[in-house]
Motif scaffolding. Structure first.
Motif, PDB file in Angstrom:
ATOM      1  N   ASN A  39       0.845  -1.185   0.000  1.00 24.42           N
ATOM      2  CA  ASN A  39       0.000   0.000   0.000  1.00 24.42           C
ATOM      3  C   ASN A  39       0.886   1.243   0.000  1.00 24.42           C
ATOM      4  O   ASN A  39       1.490   1.567   1.016  1.00 24.42           O
ATOM      5  CB  ASN A  39      -0.905  -0.037   1.244  1.00 24.42           C
ATOM      6  CG  ASN A  39      -1.867   1.110   1.304  1.00 24.42           C
ATOM      7  OD1 ASN A  39      -2.145   1.778   0.307  1.00 24.42           O
ATOM      8  ND2 ASN A  39      -2.390   1.348   2.492  1.00 24.42           N
ATOM      9  N   ALA A  40       0.943   1.924  -1.130  1.00 25.29           N
ATOM     10  CA  ALA A  40       1.793   3.112  -1.256  1.00 25.29           C
ATOM     11  C   ALA A  40       1.492   4.105  -0.146  1.00 25.29           C
ATOM     12  O   ALA A  40       0.337   4.422   0.131  1.00 25.29           O
ATOM     13  CB  ALA A  40       1.576   3.756  -2.617  1.00 25.29           C
ATOM     14  N   GLY A  41       2.532   4.570   0.500  1.00 27.37           N
ATOM     15  CA  GLY A  41       2.394   5.569   1.547  1.00 27.37           C
ATOM     16  C   GLY A  41       2.165   4.996   2.935  1.00 27.37           C
ATOM     17  O   GLY A  41       2.193   5.730   3.916  1.00 27.37           O
ATOM     18  N   ALA A  42       1.914   3.706   3.049  1.00 25.09           N
ATOM     19  CA  ALA A  42       1.701   3.092   4.361  1.00 25.09           C
ATOM     20  C   ALA A  42       3.042   2.822   5.028  1.00 25.09           C
ATOM     21  O   ALA A  42       4.046   2.586   4.361  1.00 25.09           O
ATOM     22  CB  ALA A  42       0.916   1.797   4.214  1.00 25.09           C
ATOM     23  N   ASP A  43       3.052   2.840   6.323  1.00 22.12           N
ATOM     24  CA  ASP A  43       4.262   2.584   7.104  1.00 22.12           C
ATOM     25  C   ASP A  43       4.219   1.142   7.616  1.00 22.12           C
ATOM     26  O   ASP A  43       3.499   0.850   8.574  1.00 22.12           O
ATOM     27  CB  ASP A  43       4.328   3.565   8.272  1.00 22.12           C
ATOM     28  CG  ASP A  43       5.546   3.373   9.155  1.00 22.12           C
ATOM     29  OD1 ASP A  43       6.257   2.344   9.007  1.00 22.12           O
ATOM     30  OD2 ASP A  43       5.802   4.248   9.995  1.00 22.12           O
ATOM     31  N   PRO A  44       4.970   0.236   6.993  1.00 24.91           N
ATOM     32  CA  PRO A  44       4.931  -1.169   7.413  1.00 24.91           C
ATOM     33  C   PRO A  44       5.286  -1.382   8.882  1.00 24.91           C
ATOM     34  O   PRO A  44       4.712  -2.254   9.538  1.00 24.91           O
ATOM     35  CB  PRO A  44       5.945  -1.849   6.498  1.00 24.91           C
ATOM     36  CG  PRO A  44       6.005  -0.973   5.292  1.00 24.91           C
ATOM     37  CD  PRO A  44       5.820   0.426   5.816  1.00 24.91           C
ATOM     38  N   ARG A 107      -7.022   2.916   6.173  1.00 26.59           N
ATOM     39  CA  ARG A 107      -6.691   1.586   5.657  1.00 26.59           C
ATOM     40  C   ARG A 107      -6.042   0.716   6.735  1.00 26.59           C
ATOM     41  O   ARG A 107      -6.275  -0.477   6.798  1.00 26.59           O
ATOM     42  CB  ARG A 107      -5.784   1.720   4.435  1.00 26.59           C
ATOM     43  CG  ARG A 107      -5.788   0.463   3.619  1.00 26.59           C
ATOM     44  CD  ARG A 107      -5.461   0.732   2.180  1.00 26.59           C
ATOM     45  NE  ARG A 107      -5.800  -0.497   1.484  1.00 26.59           N
ATOM     46  CZ  ARG A 107      -6.081  -0.585   0.231  1.00 26.59           C
ATOM     47  NH1 ARG A 107      -6.088   0.488  -0.501  1.00 26.59           N
ATOM     48  NH2 ARG A 107      -6.371  -1.730  -0.317  1.00 26.59           N
ATOM     49  N   ALA A 108      -5.238   1.308   7.597  1.00 25.68           N
ATOM     50  CA  ALA A 108      -4.611   0.543   8.679  1.00 25.68           C
ATOM     51  C   ALA A 108      -5.674  -0.008   9.630  1.00 25.68           C
ATOM     52  O   ALA A 108      -5.587  -1.147  10.073  1.00 25.68           O
ATOM     53  CB  ALA A 108      -3.616   1.397   9.454  1.00 25.68           C
ATOM     54  N   ARG A 109      -6.679   0.791   9.930  1.00 22.66           N
ATOM     55  CA  ARG A 109      -7.735   0.320  10.829  1.00 22.66           C
ATOM     56  C   ARG A 109      -8.547  -0.788  10.174  1.00 22.66           C
ATOM     57  O   ARG A 109      -8.900  -1.761  10.822  1.00 22.66           O
ATOM     58  CB  ARG A 109      -8.656   1.471  11.230  1.00 22.66           C
ATOM     59  CG  ARG A 109      -7.981   2.476  12.118  1.00 22.66           C
ATOM     60  CD  ARG A 109      -8.960   3.518  12.571  1.00 22.66           C
ATOM     61  NE  ARG A 109      -8.268   4.739  12.934  1.00 22.66           N
ATOM     62  CZ  ARG A 109      -8.875   5.879  13.151  1.00 22.66           C
ATOM     63  NH1 ARG A 109     -10.186   5.975  13.044  1.00 22.66           N
ATOM     64  NH2 ARG A 109      -8.191   6.945  13.474  1.00 22.66           N
ATOM     65  N   ARG A 110      -8.860  -0.642   8.905  1.00 25.89           N
ATOM     66  CA  ARG A 110      -9.577  -1.713   8.213  1.00 25.89           C
ATOM     67  C   ARG A 110      -8.692  -2.947   8.097  1.00 25.89           C
ATOM     68  O   ARG A 110      -9.162  -4.076   8.193  1.00 25.89           O
ATOM     69  CB  ARG A 110     -10.038  -1.241   6.832  1.00 25.89           C
ATOM     70  CG  ARG A 110     -11.158  -0.209   6.906  1.00 25.89           C
ATOM     71  CD  ARG A 110     -11.736   0.113   5.545  1.00 25.89           C
ATOM     72  NE  ARG A 110     -10.787   0.626   4.582  1.00 25.89           N
ATOM     73  CZ  ARG A 110     -10.473   1.905   4.426  1.00 25.89           C
ATOM     74  NH1 ARG A 110     -11.028   2.833   5.184  1.00 25.89           N
ATOM     75  NH2 ARG A 110      -9.599   2.270   3.506  1.00 25.89           N
ATOM     76  N   GLY A 111      -7.401  -2.717   7.927  1.00 24.57           N
ATOM     77  CA  GLY A 111      -6.461  -3.824   7.775  1.00 24.57           C
ATOM     78  C   GLY A 111      -6.372  -4.703   9.000  1.00 24.57           C
ATOM     79  O   GLY A 111      -6.373  -5.923   8.895  1.00 24.57           O
ATOM     80  N   VAL A 112      -6.311  -4.099  10.193  1.00 26.76           N
ATOM     81  CA  VAL A 112      -6.195  -4.931  11.386  1.00 26.76           C
ATOM     82  C   VAL A 112      -7.446  -5.779  11.562  1.00 26.76           C
ATOM     83  O   VAL A 112      -7.368  -6.947  11.917  1.00 26.76           O
ATOM     84  CB  VAL A 112      -5.872  -4.107  12.662  1.00 26.76           C
ATOM     85  CG1 VAL A 112      -7.042  -3.280  13.122  1.00 26.76           C
ATOM     86  CG2 VAL A 112      -5.385  -5.031  13.778  1.00 26.76           C
ATOM     87  N   ARG A 113      -8.605  -5.241  11.243  1.00 27.42           N
ATOM     88  CA  ARG A 113      -9.830  -6.029  11.394  1.00 27.42           C
ATOM     89  C   ARG A 113      -9.876  -7.169  10.376  1.00 27.42           C
ATOM     90  O   ARG A 113     -10.240  -8.280  10.698  1.00 27.42           O
ATOM     91  CB  ARG A 113     -11.069  -5.132  11.234  1.00 27.42           C
ATOM     92  CG  ARG A 113     -12.350  -5.870  11.446  1.00 27.42           C
ATOM     93  CD  ARG A 113     -12.453  -6.356  12.878  1.00 27.42           C
ATOM     94  NE  ARG A 113     -13.492  -7.363  12.947  1.00 27.42           N
ATOM     95  CZ  ARG A 113     -13.460  -8.412  13.730  1.00 27.42           C
ATOM     96  NH1 ARG A 113     -12.453  -8.597  14.543  1.00 27.42           N
ATOM     97  NH2 ARG A 113     -14.427  -9.277  13.733  1.00 27.42           N
ATOM     98  N   SER A 114      -9.481  -6.906   9.136  1.00 26.30           N
ATOM     99  CA  SER A 114      -9.531  -7.976   8.134  1.00 26.30           C
ATOM    100  C   SER A 114      -8.509  -9.056   8.426  1.00 26.30           C
ATOM    101  O   SER A 114      -8.753 -10.229   8.190  1.00 26.30           O
ATOM    102  CB  SER A 114      -9.319  -7.418   6.728  1.00 26.30           C
ATOM    103  OG  SER A 114      -7.989  -7.016   6.547  1.00 26.30           O
ATOM    104  N   ARG A 115      -7.353  -8.707   8.960  1.00 26.10           N
ATOM    105  CA  ARG A 115      -6.358  -9.709   9.310  1.00 26.10           C
ATOM    106  C   ARG A 115      -6.886 -10.600  10.422  1.00 26.10           C
ATOM    107  O   ARG A 115      -6.635 -11.783  10.468  1.00 26.10           O
ATOM    108  CB  ARG A 115      -5.035  -9.074   9.774  1.00 26.10           C
ATOM    109  CG  ARG A 115      -4.416  -8.097   8.792  1.00 26.10           C
ATOM    110  CD  ARG A 115      -3.777  -8.719   7.615  1.00 26.10           C
ATOM    111  NE  ARG A 115      -4.267  -8.730   6.310  1.00 26.10           N
ATOM    112  CZ  ARG A 115      -5.052  -7.928   5.610  1.00 26.10           C
ATOM    113  NH1 ARG A 115      -5.649  -6.929   6.123  1.00 26.10           N
ATOM    114  NH2 ARG A 115      -5.303  -8.118   4.360  1.00 26.10           N
TER     115      ARG A 115
END
Length: 142
Positions: A39-44, A107-115
């Motif tokens: 995800n461009a711009g996201a901080d891994p 996107r990070a908040r949606r990401g933790v829930r989907s994971r």
């Protein structure tokens, strides 16, 4: 390991004793980091820290009643706030609990829930679920 995630791992180990819950947190963290890199711009590193810390208080304060102000994840997030962790990390952790009232606006908040939706607490490893997680990511569900 990054300057952000070394302390996150120490915190996880201080708060969580059950190996199965630790493995769950490792799996979520690995997945979050992997998809942040896509995800461009996201901080891994930030996303990985969220994954490591999202259930730090679950073992001590499981909150089966889903009280919107007490127990998991509120106790852990309050502790993180008190110890200088960023609002972004804390809100992402809160957003994984539907009863917290914190919208999954990033996107990070949606990401933790989907994971979390693809791994049970006893998840053996990241690799076994990456295909499922990838389908969710590509579908736009996160």
């Amino acid at each position: 390991m990054s300057q952000l995630n070394a302390p996150a791992l120490v915190i996880l180990h201080e708060w969580v004793q059950a190996e199965s819950l630790r493995r769950h947190c490792y799996a979520v963290a690995d997945s979050m980091k992997y998809f942040a890199a896509q995800n461009a711009g996201a901080d891994p590193d930030l996303w990985e820290a969220v994954g490591l810390l999202h259930d730090m208080d679950y073992e001590r304060h499981p909150n089966q009643e889903q009280d919107p102000t007490a127990g998991h994840p509120f106790i852990g997030v309050n502790w993180l706030h008190e110890h200088g962790w960023s609002e972004e990390i804390c809100r992402a952790i809160l957003s994984h609990a539907e009863y917290s009232g914190v919208a999954r606006a990033t996107r990070a908040r949606r990401g933790v829930r989907s994971r979390l939706s693809v791994w049970p607490t006893s998840a053996p490893c990241f690799a076994s679920s990456s295909a499922i997680s990838s389908k969710i990511w590509k579908s736009g569900a996160v």
